[in-house]
Design an enzyme around this catalytic site. Sequence first.
Site, PDB file in Angstrom:
ATOM      1  N   SER A  70       0.833  -1.220   0.000  1.00  0.00           N
ATOM      2  CA  SER A  70       0.000   0.000   0.000  1.00  0.00           C
ATOM      3  C   SER A  70       0.865   1.267   0.000  1.00  0.00           C
ATOM      4  CB  SER A  70      -0.988   0.000   1.173  1.00  0.00           C
ATOM      5  OG  SER A  70      -0.336   0.267   2.383  1.00  0.00           O
ATOM      6  N   ASN A  71       2.007   1.232   0.663  1.00  0.00           N
ATOM      7  CA  ASN A  71       2.892   2.409   0.593  1.00  0.00           C
ATOM      8  C   ASN A  71       3.471   2.575  -0.808  1.00  0.00           C
ATOM      9  OD1 ASN A  71       3.354   4.000   3.164  1.00  0.00           O
ATOM     10  ND2 ASN A  71       3.376   1.886   3.931  1.00  0.00           N
TER      11      ASN A  71
ATOM     12  N   ARG B 202      23.251 -13.133   3.056  1.00  0.00           N
ATOM     13  CA  ARG B 202      22.691 -11.785   2.870  1.00  0.00           C
ATOM     14  C   ARG B 202      23.466 -11.039   1.784  1.00  0.00           C
ATOM     15  NH1 ARG B 202      19.336  -9.335   5.951  1.00  0.00           N
ATOM     16  NH2 ARG B 202      19.786 -10.609   7.758  1.00  0.00           N
TER      17      ARG B 202
ATOM     18  N   VAL C   9      16.577  -6.830   6.411  1.00  0.00           N
ATOM     19  CA  VAL C   9      17.617  -5.876   6.782  1.00  0.00           C
ATOM     20  C   VAL C   9      18.613  -5.830   5.621  1.00  0.00           C
ATOM     21  CG1 VAL C   9      19.509  -5.483   8.394  1.00  0.00           C
ATOM     22  CG2 VAL C   9      17.306  -6.336   9.228  1.00  0.00           C
TER      23      VAL C   9
ATOM     24  N   ASN D  65      13.252   4.465   4.333  1.00  0.00           N
ATOM     25  CA  ASN D  65      12.367   3.441   4.890  1.00  0.00           C
ATOM     26  C   ASN D  65      11.196   4.121   5.578  1.00  0.00           C
ATOM     27  OD1 ASN D  65      11.507   0.807   5.725  1.00  0.00           O
ATOM     28  ND2 ASN D  65      12.345   1.229   7.760  1.00  0.00           N
TER      29      ASN D  65
ATOM     30  N   HIS E 181       8.495   3.462   8.684  1.00  0.00           N
ATOM     31  CA  HIS E 181       8.323   2.588   9.854  1.00  0.00           C
ATOM     32  C   HIS E 181       7.094   3.056  10.639  1.00  0.00           C
ATOM     33  CE1 HIS E 181       9.492  -0.209  12.960  1.00  0.00           C
ATOM     34  NE2 HIS E 181       9.201   0.740  13.837  1.00  0.00           N
TER      35      HIS E 181
ATOM     36  N   GLY F 115      22.135   0.293  10.976  1.00  0.00           N
ATOM     37  CA  GLY F 115      21.397  -0.264  12.113  1.00  0.00           C
ATOM     38  C   GLY F 115      19.978  -0.628  11.693  1.00  0.00           C
TER      39      GLY F 115
ATOM     40  N   GLU G  41       1.135   7.213   6.987  1.00  0.00           N
ATOM     41  CA  GLU G  41       2.296   6.731   6.215  1.00  0.00           C
ATOM     42  C   GLU G  41       2.143   7.136   4.755  1.00  0.00           C
ATOM     43  OE1 GLU G  41       3.489   2.619   6.730  1.00  0.00           O
ATOM     44  OE2 GLU G  41       2.507   2.505   8.669  1.00  0.00           O
TER      45      GLU G  41
END
Length: 207
Positions: free
Chosen positions: A14-15, A66, A93, A108, A110, A144, A175
Amino acid sequence: MSGRISILISGRGSNMLALLAAIDDGRLAAVPALVIANVPQAAGLRLAAARGVETLVIDHRNSSSRLEHDRKVLDALQGRQVDLICLAGYMRVLGPTLIRAFPCRILNIHPSLLPSFPGLHAQRQAIEFGAKVSGCTVHFVDEGVDTGPVILQRAVEVRGSDTEEILGARILEEEHRIYPEAAHLVLEKRVRVEGRRACILPAGEVA
Ligand code: GAR
């Protein structure tokens, strides 16, 4: 100013749709270059394809580390000359190889007012903590988890009757407002990072 953006998703998207809608109506001066999902079943993939945006599945389960997965993502992004990367419900991540390749160019969203409630289930964390206010944050991605400089935040009241889903839906509305706004500011070069702080410059000034 405009730029080529890539949106990374893991789920419903949706974002991602909010970003694409903002591009369509001119609030976000950008070209949608590529949508990448790490989950083949991500519902957002179909939604992006239906809007004519190129989509790519890079399933993390097909990489043994990763680093290997990040390298595949990096190749795809560099191959499309992407200027800005927007993580939109991307539940992985990113490792240093990817982050260092795009300094201050990965955003990002959040669902909390960082630094409160980082990580998973931020809405549930806010309710269980008994917070009266939560919200959402758009920030630069650093090495981080949910720690990079904050670009925009919007507060949302936490009500006594809230469930995780009800609070999550109210936060999601905000958002969808702040993510396109923040991406636009970054592409317009109106965000100057000074240490931990991301300063928003007045319209007409560039960083
Ligand atoms: C959004 O609430 C986003 O803030 C959250 O996942 C949801 C994705 O929804 N992201 C995180 O929790 C990242 N730590 P969407 O797929 O509909 O955009």
